[in-house]
Enzyme design. Structure first.
Site, PDB file in Angstrom:
ATOM      1  N   ASP A  50      -0.516  53.603  49.371  1.00 24.70           N
ATOM      2  CA  ASP A  50      -1.164  52.286  49.451  1.00 24.70           C
ATOM      3  C   ASP A  50      -1.332  51.793  50.880  1.00 24.70           C
ATOM      4  O   ASP A  50      -0.579  50.951  51.382  1.00 24.70           O
ATOM      5  CB  ASP A  50      -0.369  51.271  48.620  1.00 24.70           C
ATOM      6  CG  ASP A  50      -0.366  51.644  47.149  1.00 24.70           C
ATOM      7  OD1 ASP A  50      -1.197  52.489  46.751  1.00 24.70           O
ATOM      8  OD2 ASP A  50       0.468  51.109  46.409  1.00 24.70           O
ATOM      9  N   GLU A  60       7.889  58.517  42.765  1.00 20.98           N
ATOM     10  CA  GLU A  60       8.955  58.632  43.803  1.00 20.98           C
ATOM     11  C   GLU A  60      10.342  58.766  43.186  1.00 20.98           C
ATOM     12  O   GLU A  60      11.172  59.440  43.795  1.00 20.98           O
ATOM     13  CB  GLU A  60       8.883  57.426  44.737  1.00 20.98           C
ATOM     14  CG  GLU A  60       7.643  57.411  45.616  1.00 20.98           C
ATOM     15  CD  GLU A  60       6.359  57.160  44.837  1.00 20.98           C
ATOM     16  OE1 GLU A  60       6.409  56.443  43.818  1.00 20.98           O
ATOM     17  OE2 GLU A  60       5.320  57.711  45.233  1.00 20.98           O
ATOM     18  N   ASP A 102       1.037  59.080  39.623  1.00 20.44           N
ATOM     19  CA  ASP A 102       1.386  57.936  40.465  1.00 20.44           C
ATOM     20  C   ASP A 102       2.840  57.544  40.179  1.00 20.44           C
ATOM     21  O   ASP A 102       3.437  58.004  39.210  1.00 20.44           O
ATOM     22  CB  ASP A 102       0.427  56.781  40.127  1.00 20.44           C
ATOM     23  CG  ASP A 102       0.545  55.620  41.109  1.00 20.44           C
ATOM     24  OD1 ASP A 102       1.030  55.826  42.238  1.00 20.44           O
ATOM     25  OD2 ASP A 102       0.143  54.494  40.738  1.00 20.44           O
TER      26      ASP A 102
HETATM   27  O1  MIG Z   1       2.043  49.501  41.413  1.00 21.03           O
HETATM   28  O2  MIG Z   1      -2.092  52.177  39.280  1.00 21.03           O
HETATM   29  O3  MIG Z   1      -0.710  53.966  44.844  1.00 21.03           O
HETATM   30  O4  MIG Z   1      -3.360  54.064  43.975  1.00 21.03           O
HETATM   31  O5  MIG Z   1      -4.175  52.100  42.117  1.00 21.03           O
HETATM   32  C1  MIG Z   1       0.811  50.014  41.839  1.00 21.03           C
HETATM   33  C2  MIG Z   1      -2.259  51.136  40.186  1.00 21.03           C
HETATM   34  C3  MIG Z   1       0.484  51.255  41.067  1.00 21.03           C
HETATM   35  C4  MIG Z   1      -0.164  52.491  43.046  1.00 21.03           C
HETATM   36  C5  MIG Z   1      -1.087  53.555  43.543  1.00 21.03           C
HETATM   37  C6  MIG Z   1      -2.492  53.050  43.523  1.00 21.03           C
HETATM   38  C7  MIG Z   1      -2.876  52.633  42.112  1.00 21.03           C
HETATM   39  C8  MIG Z   1      -1.896  51.579  41.618  1.00 21.03           C
HETATM   40  N1  MIG Z   1      -0.531  52.090  41.675  1.00 21.03           N
END
Ligand code: MIG
Length: 792
Positions: free
Chosen positions: A477, A404, A401
């Site tokens: 998201d 980017e 996660d």
């Molecule tokens: O700032 O880990 O897209 O799937 O549950 C949010 C918490 C960070 C973004 C991800 C999402 C995940 C969430 N993350």
């Protein structure tokens, strides 16, 4: 709008002075530019331009340099006006006076032509050049591709930016999003081609918005280096692009099951409770994901001491119930002396630095963090080894996660951040778009080093061209709205058209609370998406299938059961993806590209070659209009036959989405299982759909051990089925290849849509069959090479 967001001011190339040929490589020297054309094979040309005497090193994170087919034929000629390169499929003209390139097929039809062609502008601020290329839009041309853009499939009349961005609660038409896939395909007059602009800087694509006759693409640095890929089939363009940027691996079969996720399930007893509920409701499920709260203060590769005091016990217990454990990992490493990972990274100089030397510092979940430089090969090796403990604990999936990369204060890294970039040092301007893919890569490569013959699941949010080599992606998201159901449909089709078939959305929407109907419709669509996972943010209620009440539990369960029945079909489609680059999700236009009607029909899609669905995406709707492409199609639920190339109103109910099967198809079915591997499967169903046209239809069934890499050495069992009506006889043929000892002993065959069956014969020996509501059933040994169905 900065000068680079608008199309740049440009200098032209001048005319060609001389050229050089070295085998399949041509260099054309013009007054202001050198053009290099490399003929990779009969259908793929690589084109680069340089202002300076030398080109940049021929390096790409996207391509693996293993090209898809050999070059068959190459010829070169010149006349007064042009240089001309010929292959078996393409005639490429290079104009002497201005370096413009045009491509024709062997029928002398135009494939792609240039308007303003190549031009450049010196980038005084950073050095180097902003580079630009303008292509002509042909009559009625449509454009597809570009990864995860949440926009109408056809890109015409729009402009896009590629810059990986974390955009929670993104909207329809929002741009850019998480992924940067600078690849598009164009289709006109039934002829398709693709352009892959392999440039990792921020890139722009304009499909006739700025100038209605021109599609152009440009970047804020780097080289104009792109591939031209000829179809003429649209699906073939995607397939060639996929192989060019790296064939994916087969996923472990369990990862095609249903996966349950939440931000976050904790403590460990909550995770157990969720697992138990799946089994007590008898709703199939293969994995539970642990989001950031499993960690100790959000520190990567740690466990929360109170919530998860004994991870081994939890993971083992889940395993005993048939669940795989998936964990999230973020790139940010908490700055904290004594935290082993931080100390190691710091001591070995693995973190990204700012221009003048300080470490790149940014806030994410753990607080102030440093960030590994995944463009450094030694950092990737280090990162990969950090998974050792997770692997030893029995974790099977790794969810990348925030790659980017996302940073709370600044969105992403400041642009002056430096990267090693395989020794070709650069700033974040160049490395940004590949950062996420390289995080996924180091995870994937690390796992492969730790467990060379075990397939694991790697999931990534960010990506660049080639991300498909490392695993699955999800669309980030999204929200619990009907519009987002539509968006998820389009994004997944677009990702698959852009080489990334192993994709899915957060089922039910990440942000918000869907009602039972929305969740049901969403999952009815998503059982046809290769990656199937429900997820929810922390602020809203849970999204397990049973929270929507008894009536919906039944409906959701039925959808997930169908997914599990179709696993052999979906897995076989994965084989075609891995082996030939063919997308698993196919747009309607891919199925019928000579038919203009399909160009703007974007909600219908096929999974594999033989199943076609179209999500219901309006509240209260119990039917919808949809269009069927060429061919004959059976409505899955009642075997009613529909003729293709027509629009229909299809009546449904809340129990299911419209689903069609191609006439002539052979669809393999598993029995329902609560998780992959629950049952030992020795008999599978083959559903054969009658095709009244006397043309053969091919289907396949791919089987292996579903978890190792032995398939790379031919250890699989690939069954090619052909069915064909020959006068009064319907013929079934099977050819088997590969060395895997199949576990399937028997086929239970079901005939759909057949007129009166007189007899079923194998080499003149008749087989007994039964008939129930127009479906004939009989058994066959799984090694049968052919049988005949005699019709009355
Ligand atoms: O700032 O880990 O897209 O799937 O549950 C949010 C918490 C960070 C973004 C991800 C999402 C995940 C969430 N993350």
């Amino acid at each position: 709008m900065s000068h680079t967001e608008s199309t740049p001011h440009r200098s032209a190339t001048g005319s060609i002075i001389f050229y050089k040929q070295h085998r399949n490589k041509f260099l054309f020297h013009a007054t202001n530019t050198i053009l290099e054309i490399k003929v990779l094979n009969d259908k793929i040309f690589k084109i680069r331009y340089s202002q300076d005497r030398d080109f940049e090193p021929d390096f790409s994170y996207a391509t693996n340099n293993a090209h898809t087919a050999a070059l068959g034929f190459l010829n070169f000629e010149e006349n007064e006006e042009f240089y001309i390169i010929y292959t078996n499929f393409i005639h490429c003209f290079i104009k002497k006076s201005d370096l413009k390139i045009s491509f024709f097929n062997t029928e002398k039809e135009i494939i792609l032509d240039e308007t303003d062609g190549y031009s450049f502008e010196e980038n005084k601020e950073f050095g180097g050049y902003n580079v630009y290329c303008g292509k002509k839009i042909q009559e009625e041309e449509v454009f597809f591709g570009l990864g995860d853009k949440p926009t109408e499939l056809n890109l015409k009349g729009r402009r896009f930016t590629n810059w990986c961005s974390d955009i929670p609660a993104f909207q329809k038409d929002q741009d850019p999003l998480y992924k940067s896939i600078p690849f598009y395909s164009g289709l006109h007059h039934g002829i398709a081609y693709g352009i892959f602009f392999d440039n990792t800087f921020k890139t722009y694509f304009d499909f006739g918005l700025n100038e209605s006759s021109t599609t152009c693409f440009w970047s804020e640095g780097g080289e104009m280096s792109y591939y031209f890929i000829y179809g003429p089939e649209l699906i073939e363009v995607t397939a060639q692009y996929t192989l060019l940027t790296g064939a994916p691996q087969l996923p472990p079969l369990w990862s095609l099951g249903y996966q349950q996720c939440k931000w976050s399930y904790f403590p460990d007893s909550k995770v157990e409770e969720i697992a138990n509920s799946f089994r007590s409701h008898q709703i199939p499920c293969d994995s539970i994901s642990l989001d950031i709260d499993y960690m100790d203060k959000y520190k990567c590769f740690t466990w929360h001491p109170e919530y998860f005091p004994n991870p081994k016990e939890l993971i083992d217990s889940l395993k005993n119930k048939g669940f795989k454990t998936v964990v999230i990992i973020d790139p940010g490493i908490k700055i904290e002396k004594g935290y082993e990972i931080y100390d190691e990274g710091k001591a070995s100089d693995y973190f990204c630095k700012r221009a003048d030397g300080p470490l790149m510092k940014g806030t994410v979940w753990p607080g102030s963090c440093n960030f590994p430089d995944f463009t450094d090969p030694s950092v990737r090796v280090w990162w990969g080894h950090l998974f050792r403990e997770f692997i030893e604990l029995g974790i099977e999936g790794f969810w990348n996660d925030m790659n980017e990369p996302a940073v709370f204060e600044t969105g992403t890294f400041p642009l002056d951040v430096r990267h090693i970039y395989e020794g070709m040092l650069c700033s974040h301007r160049k490395a940004h778009n590949v950062y996420g893919m390289l995080m996924a890569r180091s995870t994937f490569e690390g796992l492969k080093t730790l467990r060379p013959n075990e397939r694991k699941l790697v999931i990534s949010r960010a990506g660049y061209s080639g991300t498909q080599r490392y695993g699955a992606v999800w669309t980030g998201d999204n929200m619990s709205t009907w519009e987002h159901l539509w968006i998820a449909n389009i994004q997944c089709q677009r990702l698959a058209s852009s080489g990334i078939s192993f994709c899915g959305s957060d089922v039910g929407g990440f942000i918000g609370e869907p009602n039972g109907e929305l969740f049901a419709r969403w999952i009815q669509m998503s059982i046809f998406h290769p990656f199937l996972r429900a997820h929810a943010t922390s602020e809203y209620g849970d999204k397990e299938p049973w929270v929507y009440g008894e009536a919906y539990i039944k409906i959701i369960k039925k959808a997930i059961e169908l997914r599990y029945q179709l696993l052999p079909y979906i897995y076989s489609a994965f084989w075609q993806y891995v082996n030939q680059g063919l997308p698993i999700l196919r747009t309607l236009v891919m199925l019928d590209q000579k038919n203009y009607e399909t160009y703007y029909r974007i909600e219908e899609f096929a999974i594999g070659n033989h199943l076609l669905t179209c999500p219901i995406r309006n509240e209260g709707a119990l039917g919808r209009r949809l269009y069927l492409p060429q061919g004959d199609w059976y409505y899955y639920y009642n075997d009613v036959l529909y003729e293709g190339r027509k629009e229909y109103w299809i009546e449904t109910n809340i129990e299911c989405n419209p689903l069609f099967v191609r006439a002539g198809a052979v669809i393999p079915f598993y029995p329902v299982q609560q998780h992959v591997g629950e049952k030992e499967i020795n008999s599978i169903q083959l559903h054969i759909y009658y095709n009244k046209n006397e043309q053969p239809i091919n289907s396949l069934l791919f089987e292996d051990d579903f978890k190792s890499y032995n398939y790379e050495n031919g250890v699989y069992c690939l069954r090619n089925f052909t069915t064909q009506l020959v006068q009064k006889e319907y013929q079934f043929k099977q050819e088997i290849s590969g060395t895997y000892p199949t576990t399937i002993i028997e086929f239970e065959i079901k005939l759909h849509g057949f007129p009166n069956v007189k007899s079923i014969k194998t080499n003149e020996v008749t087989t007994k069959f039964s008939k129930e509501t127009n479906t004939y059933t009989f058994n066959m040994p799984s090694n049968i090479s052919s049988f005949k169905i005699e019709l009355a």
